[in-house]
Design an enzyme around this catalytic site. Structure first.
Site, short mmCIF file in Angstrom:
data_model
loop_
_atom_site.label_atom_id
_atom_site.label_comp_id
_atom_site.label_asym_id
_atom_site.label_seq_id
_atom_site.Cartn_x
_atom_site.Cartn_y
_atom_site.Cartn_z
N SER A 210 0.84 -1.20 0.00
CA SER A 210 0.00 0.00 0.00
C SER A 210 0.88 1.26 0.00
O SER A 210 1.64 1.48 -0.94
CB SER A 210 -0.96 -0.05 1.19
OG SER A 210 -1.96 0.94 1.08
N GLU B 145 -9.80 -4.37 -6.07
CA GLU B 145 -9.26 -3.22 -5.34
C GLU B 145 -9.77 -1.90 -5.91
O GLU B 145 -9.86 -1.74 -7.13
CB GLU B 145 -7.73 -3.22 -5.42
CG GLU B 145 -7.07 -4.40 -4.77
CD GLU B 145 -5.85 -4.01 -3.97
OE1 GLU B 145 -5.83 -2.88 -3.46
OE2 GLU B 145 -4.96 -4.86 -3.84
N HIS C 171 -7.98 -5.04 -1.06
CA HIS C 171 -6.75 -4.41 -0.60
C HIS C 171 -6.19 -5.10 0.65
O HIS C 171 -6.93 -5.39 1.59
CB HIS C 171 -7.02 -2.93 -0.29
CG HIS C 171 -5.80 -2.10 -0.14
ND1 HIS C 171 -4.91 -1.90 -1.17
CD2 HIS C 171 -5.30 -1.41 0.91
CE1 HIS C 171 -3.93 -1.11 -0.77
NE2 HIS C 171 -4.13 -0.80 0.50
#
Length: 395
Positions: free
Chosen positions: A235, A337, A367
Site C-alpha cells: 500500500s 481493489e 486491498h
C-alpha cells in the site's frame, strides 16, 4: 511536552500540544506510532462494533477540559485524531483490539534494532531458524515497508508482523521491516527519507562485515548475501518502494556493496486529482474513497493536491521517468481493489517507457489480502509469484 485531557471514565490521555496558528506538528518517537493499511482499520472497526475497536478510555475526549472551540477535524477511526488547534492524538498499541494475534509459528527468530539513533526509529529483523549459522546458501535480504496511508501503523502491528514471518520462512530470507515517521506530524517525503536511511543502515552493516567492524551478529560472518537485496512495500509502503527505486536507480550503486535486485509493490498507494473508474466505486468491504482522501490530506505537504509527485508518479508536475534506469519491478494487486485501475495505469506507463515491470492481478481479492491474511491459500500463491520474481532477478 504533553497536555492532558480528561477522558471517558476519568482516564487521562496524553495529547501533543502544539504551537499556535499556524500550527506546526510536533515530532514524536516513531517507535511508539502504530501503522497499518486502511483496509485493516475498517476491518477491525467492523468486527468489533458496537464496542468500537479503540478502548473508550483513550477515545472519547472531554471537550469541556479542552476548550469549547477545539474539535476533531480528521479522525482515522480513533487510531489517529487531528484537532482544530493543530494537536494530534494517537491511541497506544494496547488500546487497539486487533481481530487476530501476532503469530509465532517457531519458524523464525526476530529482534528489534534502532537504525536511526537521531530520530529514534527502529526496525525489526526476521531470520529463519534453519539459518541460525552460516551456510553455503547465504540468505537474501528482503525489506518490507508496511502500509497505513503514511499516517498509521507500525512494524509491531500483528498483521505486519505475521506477514514478515511468512516472507522470511517462505522466501528463506532475512526480512528487515523498518518503521518510519508518520503524517500529519511528518509530511511526505519524510517516510521515503526514512526508507532510504534504513537501506543505508544495511549498507553500513555490509561495509562493517567486510572489514573488522562490529556489525550485527545476524548480518556478519557470511550469514546474508548483500548482493541479493529486494524491497517489498504494501500500500503506502509500495508507494515508498517506487520512490526508493527511483532514488537509487538501476544497480543501486549509491548503497554499495548492497545491491537491490528488484522491487515488489503490493497494491501501491498512488493517487491523482482525476478519479479512476475503480476509485469511484464500488467501495471495498473495508475501504472507501473517504479514507483514501483523508490519508492524502494528512500526508501531503500543505496546499498540495493528489497530483503531487509523491502521490502521482505521472502527474503534471512529476519528474519524467523516461530517462531513469530502474531495477525490475513486480506489481501485485487484487482484482477488486479500489486502487486497481491506478496500479494498472502505473504498470502500463512504466512498460511503455521500456522499464522491466510485471503486473499480476489476483482475481476477486481486495486491498491488503497478503498482509492481512498471510496464511491464506491466495497469500501462498502470491508468495510463490514473489519467490519466482526473486529467483529470476537474482543476478
Amino acid at each position: 511536552m504533553h497536555a492532558y485531557a480528561t477522558t471517558f471514565n476519568n482516564v487521562n490521555v496524553p495529547i501533543i500540544k502544539l504551537t499556535e496558528s499556524p500550527p506546526e506538528f510536533h515530532s514524536i518517537p516513531t517507535t511508539t506510532i502504530p501503522l497499518c493499511p486502511p483496509s485493516l482499520l475498517l476491518y477491525i472497526y467492523t468486527l468489533t462494533e458496537p464496542s468500537l475497536f479503540i478502548d473508550p478510555s483513550s477515545y472519547f475526549l472531554n471537550h469541556k477540559n479542552m476548550g469549547s472551540l477545539t474539535h476533531i477535524v480528521e479522525d482515522c477511526m480513533g487510531v489517529l485524531q487531528l484537532f482544530s488547534d493543530g494537536s494530534v492524538h494517537r491511541c497506544s498499541l494496547k488500546d487497539i483490539n486487533f481481530p487476530f494475534p501476532a503469530v509465532n509459528d517457531n519458524s523464525v527468530d526476530f529482534k528489534d534494532v534502532v537504525f536511526d539513533r537521531k530520530l529514534n526509529i527502529s526496525l525489526r529483523v526476521y531470520r529463519p531458524k534453519s539459518h541460525a549459522s552460516p551456510t553455503p546458501a547465504n540468505l537474501p535480504v528482503v525489506f518490507y515497508f508496511h502500509g497505513g496511508g503514511f499516517c498509521v501503523g507500525s512494524r509491531v502491528w500483528p498483521n505486519c508482523h505475521n506477514c514478515c514471518i511468512r516472507l522470511a520462512s517462505e522466501l528463506n530470507a532475512l526480512v528487515v521491516a523498518p518503521d518510519y515517521r508518520l503524517a500529519p506530524e511528518h509530511k511526505l517525503p519524510a517516510a521515503v527519507d526514512d526508507a532510504l536511511t534504513a537501506v543505508e543502515w544495511l549498507q553500513r552493516e555490509a561495509l562493517m562485515s567486510e572489514g573488522s567492524g562490529d556489525c550485527d551478529a545476524w548480518l556478519g560472518g557470511g550469514m546474508v548475501d548483500f548482493d541479493r537485496v529486494y524491497v517489498v512495500g504494501d500500500s503506502s509502503g509500495g508507494n515508498m518502494a517506487h520512490h526508493v527505486a527511483v532514488r537509487l536507480g538501476a544497480g543501486s550503486v549509491k548503497v554499495a556493496p548492497v545491491r537491490v535486485r528488484g522491487y515488489v509493490l503490493l497494491a501501491p498507494f498512488f493517487g491523482g486529482v482525476e478519479r479512476t473508474k475503480s476509485e469511484e466505486g464500488p467501495s471495498e468491504t473495508f475501504l472507501n474513497l473517504e479514507i483514501l482522501d483523508r490519508f492524502w490530506r494528512l500526508s501531503l505537504p500543505k496546499g498540495e493536491t493528489r497530483d503531487h509527485p509523491m502521490a502521482n508518479p505521472f502527474g503534471p508536475n512529476s519528474p519524467s521517468l523516461e530517462e531513469v534506469d530502474l531495477d525490475p519491478i513486480l506489481v501485485i494487486a487484487g482484482g477488486n481493489e479500489m486502487l486497481k485501475d491506478r496500479v494498472e495505469i502505473y504498470s502500463r506507463r512504466l512498460k511503455e517507457l521500456g522499464k522491466k515491470i510485471e503486473y499480476v492481478d489476483f482475481h476477486g481479492q481486495q486491498h491488503g489480502f497478503l498482509t492481512n491474511d498471510p496464511y491464506s491459500e491466495v497469500a501462498n500463491e502470491a508468495l510463490q509469484v514473489i519467490k519466482r520474481f526473486m529467483i529470476e532477478n537474482s543476478n
